[in-house]
Motif scaffolding. Structure first.
Motif, PDB file in Angstrom:
ATOM      1  N   GLU A 531      11.750 -22.727  -3.845  1.00  0.00           N
ATOM      2  CA  GLU A 531      12.153 -23.737  -2.957  1.00  0.00           C
ATOM      3  C   GLU A 531      13.398 -23.851  -2.907  1.00  0.00           C
ATOM      4  N   THR A 532      14.377 -23.986  -1.962  1.00  0.00           N
ATOM      5  CA  THR A 532      15.601 -24.570  -1.883  1.00  0.00           C
ATOM      6  C   THR A 532      15.620 -25.891  -1.351  1.00  0.00           C
ATOM      7  N   LEU A 533      16.368 -26.840  -2.137  1.00  0.00           N
ATOM      8  CA  LEU A 533      16.234 -27.915  -1.929  1.00  0.00           C
ATOM      9  C   LEU A 533      17.580 -28.445  -1.140  1.00  0.00           C
ATOM     10  N   ALA A 534      17.563 -29.675  -0.223  1.00  0.00           N
ATOM     11  CA  ALA A 534      18.766 -29.951   0.355  1.00  0.00           C
ATOM     12  C   ALA A 534      19.926 -30.101  -0.573  1.00  0.00           C
ATOM     13  N   SER A 535      21.173 -29.260  -0.156  1.00  0.00           N
ATOM     14  CA  SER A 535      22.150 -29.211  -1.170  1.00  0.00           C
ATOM     15  C   SER A 535      23.477 -29.484  -0.401  1.00  0.00           C
ATOM     16  N   VAL A 536      24.636 -29.510  -1.175  1.00  0.00           N
ATOM     17  CA  VAL A 536      26.010 -29.450  -0.763  1.00  0.00           C
ATOM     18  C   VAL A 536      26.378 -28.297  -1.639  1.00  0.00           C
ATOM     19  N   GLU A 537      27.543 -27.771  -1.205  1.00  0.00           N
ATOM     20  CA  GLU A 537      28.355 -26.626  -2.129  1.00  0.00           C
ATOM     21  C   GLU A 537      30.005 -26.982  -1.893  1.00  0.00           C
ATOM     22  N   PRO A 538      30.382 -27.863  -2.710  1.00  0.00           N
ATOM     23  CA  PRO A 538      31.820 -27.837  -2.757  1.00  0.00           C
ATOM     24  C   PRO A 538      32.523 -26.675  -3.605  1.00  0.00           C
ATOM     25  N   VAL A 539      31.898 -25.776  -4.273  1.00  0.00           N
ATOM     26  CA  VAL A 539      32.375 -24.362  -4.691  1.00  0.00           C
ATOM     27  C   VAL A 539      31.465 -23.418  -3.944  1.00  0.00           C
ATOM     28  N   PHE A 540      32.324 -22.770  -3.309  1.00  0.00           N
ATOM     29  CA  PHE A 540      31.485 -21.677  -2.315  1.00  0.00           C
ATOM     30  C   PHE A 540      31.838 -20.229  -2.568  1.00  0.00           C
ATOM     31  N   TYR A 541      30.907 -19.373  -3.006  1.00  0.00           N
ATOM     32  CA  TYR A 541      31.452 -18.150  -3.644  1.00  0.00           C
ATOM     33  C   TYR A 541      32.726 -18.316  -4.618  1.00  0.00           C
ATOM     34  N   GLY A 542      32.726 -19.133  -5.511  1.00  0.00           N
ATOM     35  CA  GLY A 542      33.860 -19.256  -6.469  1.00  0.00           C
ATOM     36  C   GLY A 542      35.011 -19.963  -6.166  1.00  0.00           C
ATOM     37  N   ARG A 543      35.119 -20.444  -4.713  1.00  0.00           N
ATOM     38  CA  ARG A 543      36.339 -21.043  -4.334  1.00  0.00           C
ATOM     39  C   ARG A 543      35.929 -22.469  -4.167  1.00  0.00           C
ATOM     40  N   PRO A 544      36.815 -23.390  -5.002  1.00  0.00           N
ATOM     41  CA  PRO A 544      36.566 -24.866  -5.068  1.00  0.00           C
ATOM     42  C   PRO A 544      37.209 -25.271  -3.700  1.00  0.00           C
ATOM     43  N   LEU A 545      36.482 -26.127  -3.005  1.00  0.00           N
ATOM     44  CA  LEU A 545      37.031 -26.900  -1.871  1.00  0.00           C
ATOM     45  C   LEU A 545      37.375 -28.281  -1.963  1.00  0.00           C
ATOM     46  N   THR A 546      38.473 -28.460  -1.959  1.00  0.00           N
ATOM     47  CA  THR A 546      38.902 -29.879  -2.653  1.00  0.00           C
ATOM     48  C   THR A 546      39.952 -30.670  -1.544  1.00  0.00           C
ATOM     49  N   LYS A 547      39.711 -30.368  -0.310  1.00  0.00           N
ATOM     50  CA  LYS A 547      40.458 -31.039   0.753  1.00  0.00           C
ATOM     51  C   LYS A 547      39.871 -32.604   0.789  1.00  0.00           C
ATOM     52  N   PRO A 548      40.583 -33.740   0.801  1.00  0.00           N
ATOM     53  CA  PRO A 548      39.914 -35.247   1.065  1.00  0.00           C
ATOM     54  C   PRO A 548      38.847 -35.244   2.045  1.00  0.00           C
ATOM     55  N   GLU A 549      39.231 -34.658   3.343  1.00  0.00           N
ATOM     56  CA  GLU A 549      38.302 -34.690   4.639  1.00  0.00           C
ATOM     57  C   GLU A 549      36.981 -34.146   4.032  1.00  0.00           C
ATOM     58  N   PHE A 550      37.147 -32.822   3.625  1.00  0.00           N
ATOM     59  CA  PHE A 550      35.920 -32.285   3.373  1.00  0.00           C
ATOM     60  C   PHE A 550      34.884 -33.016   2.413  1.00  0.00           C
ATOM     61  N   LEU A 551      35.766 -33.534   1.226  1.00  0.00           N
ATOM     62  CA  LEU A 551      34.957 -34.065   0.236  1.00  0.00           C
ATOM     63  C   LEU A 551      34.351 -35.547   0.586  1.00  0.00           C
ATOM     64  N   ARG A 552      35.071 -36.241   1.821  1.00  0.00           N
ATOM     65  CA  ARG A 552      34.415 -37.416   2.317  1.00  0.00           C
ATOM     66  C   ARG A 552      33.115 -37.338   2.726  1.00  0.00           C
ATOM     67  N   HIS A 553      33.208 -36.036   3.880  1.00  0.00           N
ATOM     68  CA  HIS A 553      32.023 -35.842   4.613  1.00  0.00           C
ATOM     69  C   HIS A 553      30.952 -35.154   3.858  1.00  0.00           C
ATOM     70  N   THR A 554      31.374 -34.430   2.730  1.00  0.00           N
ATOM     71  CA  THR A 554      30.529 -34.090   1.562  1.00  0.00           C
ATOM     72  C   THR A 554      29.695 -35.219   1.047  1.00  0.00           C
ATOM     73  N   TYR A 555      30.551 -36.019   0.621  1.00  0.00           N
ATOM     74  CA  TYR A 555      29.701 -37.248  -0.051  1.00  0.00           C
ATOM     75  C   TYR A 555      28.848 -37.990   0.812  1.00  0.00           C
ATOM     76  N   MET A 556      29.095 -37.935   1.999  1.00  0.00           N
ATOM     77  CA  MET A 556      28.126 -38.767   2.965  1.00  0.00           C
ATOM     78  C   MET A 556      26.970 -38.008   3.105  1.00  0.00           C
ATOM     79  N   VAL A 557      27.114 -36.782   3.022  1.00  0.00           N
ATOM     80  CA  VAL A 557      25.807 -35.920   3.323  1.00  0.00           C
ATOM     81  C   VAL A 557      25.105 -35.641   2.086  1.00  0.00           C
TER      82      VAL A 557
END
Length: 578
Positions: A531-557
């Motif tokens: 069972e795959t639970l609802a998730s977010v992935e700030p690290v995608f296939y080894g790449r850290p995603l750190t842009k502020p706009e991305f992180l803000r929306h990731t936080y809301m999700v």
């Protein structure tokens, strides 16, 4: 979570003895003087080679154990079941007149290959294999440092077009068996068999093959195996299953002394001491055996037995499982199924053991998922150099520490006979839920859940089993083909995303660096059930995603995910209170 301690184990044992917590009669003392000889004598019937699910060797071992329990005056019963049975018949690995020793990797099918060799080192990630074309080649792979992840190396070799795989060990002078299938998850259900033959060689022979590869010489590999998709395996059980129940698995790869001849010896020794005051189970099909090439090939016998208990209305009558596996090292660990049991063990054991959450590696998990109190006594981290190799022999055992581990196992069983399940700290089940929710008490759903939890009390073992069963699951964070860690047995389920939310909050608040997104768990999955639970992935296939706009929306999700998880938890708690 693990609880570790700094005091010397010997001092704690002496304290327990002086205070009367552990009793030791003179006859018991002289018995322990010959502990090593007793265990070895009790297990002489186990062959010094494979004992595999559904084979004549496994049947002979079960029959011997039945007779041994009956000699001790215990009624012994055998539960038979279907299991995938695999065994090696013959392996030839040669280059001209040079013959090299090799063992087939389960579940390798029969096959014959001749070709040149390409060495890939210990690479395991997809991008590390991307430029390699192995079409028509035999690939030589150095086993990855986490040895039970070789299946992912095998998958990459198949994808790259290899005709066969040779695994060279990381350590000298040993060969190793690890089960292979062709699957990219760990579901309990059917899977795909491995399509190309795979064998293992020693480090020294691997270097010889590497020299042959550099000389562009061909290797010849022939593997003959026998597979019975409808083999018959068994579990034997004896004694009083309402009390403490000692267990171990009898099947093994190669010599398998610490995994798990030693465990069988512990159970037989316990049976000699406790007789009808305790129960005893020996599982077949722990190392392999799940039908139809299931990716979750291990712990099949214990899963079958736990289902047998449930179908026959025997779960409530079952006592506490005290499982023994991969002992023989110097630092005892007890992996226990839930916080109430872990808290009791921590208080009871003091400094002489490390108490942790249960692990998916052990038969105790099959019982934990049914809500039953269960634990495994082990020294797994120390066994890796000889794990599933032909060097897993009695001489690798730290016998002084192992004797001490048995004494502690005996102490736990005696306490359970005296106090029963009343020893467990049920309040820890509720406290663990509250502690998780309090971290996000700023969320409306968490506040509602906290109010609900305050009115929840666990006053009986039956209630505790219901809660454990609802809220205990194996959890894996990340992608299987990128994160090479064992799943964690997690309680309470559906609160694991809370820590990610708090970490991301700190990053957005400037308290922590954006680079720390690499510490987030990311993708959430319940393995086995897949069972795959609802998730977010700030690290995608080894790449850290750190842009502020991305992180803000990731936080809301992620905040919404946590809200939904908590509401799911609330629904479970409301059902409990009805």
């Amino acid at each position: 979570m693990c609880y570790t301690f700094d005091f010397r184990a010997a001092v704690q044992l002496i304290t327990l003895f002086m205070h009367g917590t552990i009793s030791l009669s003179m006859s018991g003392f002289f018995g322990y003087v010959n502990f090593k000889e007793t265990i070895i004598r009790e297990t002489e019937f186990l062959d010094n080679y494979d004992i595999v699910a559904g084979t004549p060797e496994e049947r002979a071992a079960i029959e011997h154990l039945k007779k041994r329990f009956e000699e001790l005056g215990l009624e012994a019963r055998v539960l038979e079941f279907e299991a995938l049975s695999w065994r090696e018949n013959y392996v030839e690995l040669s280059a001209g007149d040079l013959r090299l020793r090799a063992v087939a990797m389960p579940y390798t099918l029969s096959g014959e290959v001749e070709g040149k060799v390409v060495y890939t080192g210990s690479r395991i990630l997809e991008e590390d294999w991307a430029s390699i074309d192995l079409t028509g080649k035999i690939v030589l792979i150095k086993i990855y440092d986490k040895v039970d992840e070789v299946e992912w190396q095998y998958l990459q070799a198949v994808r790259a077009g290899a005709d066969a795989v040779i695994f060279m060990d990381r350590y000298p002078s040993r060969v190793r068996r690890m089960v292979l299938t062709l699957n990219t998850d760990y579901r309990f259900s059917a899977g795909t068999p491995p399509p190309i033959p795979a064998v293992a060689v020693t480090l020294e022979d691997g270097l010889r093959i590497l020299k042959l590869a550099r000389e562009h010489r061909k290797l010849f590999l022939k593997v003959e195996t026998r597979i019975d998709p409808s083999g018959r395996s068994a579990v034997i059980y004896a004694g009083n299953l309402r009390g403490p129940v000692f267990s171990a698995h009898v099947d093994k790869w190669l010599t398998g002394f610490r995994d798990n001849v030693l465990g069988v010896g512990f159970v037989l020794h316990a049976a000699n001491l406790f007789r009808e005051r305790a129960g005893y189970i020996i599982f077949g099909s722990e190392e392999s055996g799940a039908p139809s090439f299931s990716p979750w090939y291990w712990t099949w016998g214990s899963r079958v037995f736990a289902e047998f208990l449930e179908k026959n209305g025997l779960l409530e009558e079952f006592g506490v499982l005290l499982n023994v596996d991969t002992l023989g090292g110097s630092s005892l660990r007890i992996s226990a199924s839930s916080p109430d049991i872990q808290a009791w063990l921590t208080d009871s054991m003091g400094s002489v053991a490390t108490v942790c959450s249960d692990q998916v590696l052990f038969d105790s998990l099959s019982f934990a998922l049914k809500g039953l109190p269960a634990m495994t006594f082990h020294t797994f981290p120390e066994i890796i150099p000889v794990y599933h190799t032909d060097l897993d022999v009695a001489d690798t055992v730290d016998w002084e520490s192992t004797e001490r581990a048995f004494k502690l196992l005996e102490h736990v069983a005696s306490e359970l006979i005296k106090r029963g399940v009343k020893a467990f700290k049920y309040e820890e089940l509720i406290r663990s839920i509250s502690a998780s929710l309090e971290k996000v008490s700023f969320l409306p759903s968490a506040r509602k859940a906290l109010d609900l939890v305050k009115g929840l009390k666990v006053e009986s073992e039956s209630e505790a089993r219901t809660i454990r069963r609802l809220l205990t699951r194996p959890m894996f964070w990340g992608r299987y083909d990128r994160v090479f860690k064992d799943s964690v047995v997690f309680y309470p389920t559906y609160t694991d995303a809370i820590d990610d939310l708090l970490l991301l909050h700190d990053i957005l608040s400037g308290v922590r660096s954006p680079e720390e997104v690499t510490n987030m768990r990311g993708l959430r999955r319940i393995p086995g059930y897949e069972e795959t639970l609802a998730s977010v992935e700030p690290v995608f296939y080894g790449r850290p995603l750190t842009k502020p706009e991305f992180l803000r929306h990731t936080y809301m999700v992620l905040e919404k995910i946590v809200e939904e998880d908590v509401e799911r938890l609330v629904g479970m708690i409301e059902n409990l209170k009805r």
